[in-house]
Design an enzyme around this catalytic site. Structure first.
Site, PDB file in Angstrom:
ATOM      1  CG  HIS A  10      36.559 -18.640  67.712  1.00 25.08           C
ATOM      2  ND1 HIS A  10      36.783 -17.317  67.998  1.00 25.08           N
ATOM      3  CD2 HIS A  10      37.359 -18.953  66.653  1.00 25.08           C
ATOM      4  CE1 HIS A  10      37.705 -16.855  67.148  1.00 25.08           C
ATOM      5  NE2 HIS A  10      38.054 -17.818  66.334  1.00 25.08           N
ATOM      6  N   GLY A  58      40.082 -23.420  60.964  1.00 23.80           N
ATOM      7  CA  GLY A  58      40.660 -22.105  61.247  1.00 23.80           C
ATOM      8  C   GLY A  58      42.138 -22.141  61.625  1.00 23.80           C
ATOM      9  CG  ASP A  63      40.410 -18.021  60.861  1.00 24.71           C
ATOM     10  OD1 ASP A  63      39.537 -17.386  61.461  1.00 24.71           O
ATOM     11  OD2 ASP A  63      40.746 -19.178  61.153  1.00 24.71           O
ATOM     12  CG  ASP A  83      35.498 -18.086  73.263  1.00 29.99           C
ATOM     13  OD1 ASP A  83      35.163 -17.234  74.118  1.00 29.99           O
ATOM     14  OD2 ASP A  83      36.012 -19.179  73.556  1.00 29.99           O
ATOM     15  CG  HIS A  90      43.724 -19.720  64.870  1.00 25.13           C
ATOM     16  ND1 HIS A  90      43.300 -20.356  66.011  1.00 25.13           N
ATOM     17  CD2 HIS A  90      42.598 -19.455  64.169  1.00 25.13           C
ATOM     18  CE1 HIS A  90      41.976 -20.466  65.980  1.00 25.13           C
ATOM     19  NE2 HIS A  90      41.533 -19.921  64.874  1.00 25.13           N
ATOM     20  CG  ASP A  93      46.042 -17.396  61.119  1.00 25.71           C
ATOM     21  OD1 ASP A  93      47.104 -16.933  61.570  1.00 25.71           O
ATOM     22  OD2 ASP A  93      45.991 -18.452  60.464  1.00 25.71           O
ATOM     23  NE  ARG A  99      45.494  -4.395  58.095  1.00 28.66           N
ATOM     24  CZ  ARG A  99      45.718  -4.513  56.798  1.00 28.66           C
ATOM     25  NH1 ARG A  99      45.488  -5.655  56.196  1.00 28.66           N
ATOM     26  NH2 ARG A  99      46.167  -3.495  56.102  1.00 28.66           N
TER      27      ARG A  99
HETATM   28  O1  LIG Z   1      39.103 -21.245  64.462  1.00 34.05           O
HETATM   29  C1  LIG Z   1      38.239 -20.839  63.736  1.00 34.05           C
HETATM   30  C2  LIG Z   1      38.208 -19.442  63.323  1.00 34.05           C
HETATM   31  O2  LIG Z   1      39.217 -18.659  63.860  1.00 34.05           O
HETATM   32  C3  LIG Z   1      37.177 -21.728  63.271  1.00 34.05           C
HETATM   33  O3  LIG Z   1      37.706 -22.867  62.658  1.00 34.05           O
HETATM   34  P1  LIG Z   1      36.863 -24.205  62.652  1.00 34.05           P
HETATM   35  O4  LIG Z   1      35.533 -23.883  62.082  1.00 34.05           O
HETATM   36  O5  LIG Z   1      37.617 -25.157  61.772  1.00 34.05           O
HETATM   37  O6  LIG Z   1      36.797 -24.651  64.087  1.00 34.05           O
END
Ligand SMILES: O=C(CO)COP(=O)(O)O
Length: 122
Positions: A10, A58, A63, A83, A90, A93, A99
């Site tokens: 994150h 992500g 994800d 984080d 999301h 996701d 999971r």
């Molecule tokens: O949001 C993410 C995982 O949940 C990471 O995505 P990015 O690596 O594209 O920022």
């Protein structure tokens, strides 16, 4: 090739992931590396010699792409620096991905301290 490792971080943890990748570049180079889009870009920037397959970002489905690859047996380890202090759009996701990693019983690190232990075992 020793298998496939998925890397995700994150935003607040991307510096950590870039530093982790730089520190463990030799170990990582023995694996196929896949990553969500932005994380993959940061890892490539930190380790220009490392081949990284970048999936979607992500929030745009990255994800879920990694989750699907776990379900089809293509991912052997997930290193996901999450984080817990920031709300993310999301979130569902992220939950689905962790999971599936649990369902398919693949080694999964959700912070750097655990990732350091896992990569040391490789
Ligand atoms: O949001 C993410 C995982 O949940 C990471 O995505 P990015 O690596 O594209 O920022």
């Amino acid at each position: 090739m020793a298998g496939c490792i998925a890397l995700i971080a994150h935003d607040e943890k991307k510096d950590d992931m870039a530093e982790f990748a730089r520190q463990h570049q030799d170990a990582l180079s023995r694996f196929r590396i896949i990553a969500t889009g932005t994380t993959g870009g940061r890892v490539q920037g930190a380790c220009p010699g490392l081949e990284v397959t970048r999936l979607k970002s992500g929030p745009l489905g990255g994800d879920q792409q990694i989750g699907a690859m776990i379900a089809t047996g293509e991912v052997d380890m997930l290193l996901f620096f999450i984080d817990p202090l920031t709300a993310l759009p999301h979130d569902v996701d992220i939950k689905a991905l962790t999971r599936l990693a649990t369902v398919y019983d693949i080694p999964m690190a959700l912070n750097r301290a655990t990732a350091e232990k896992l990569i040391d075992f490789q």
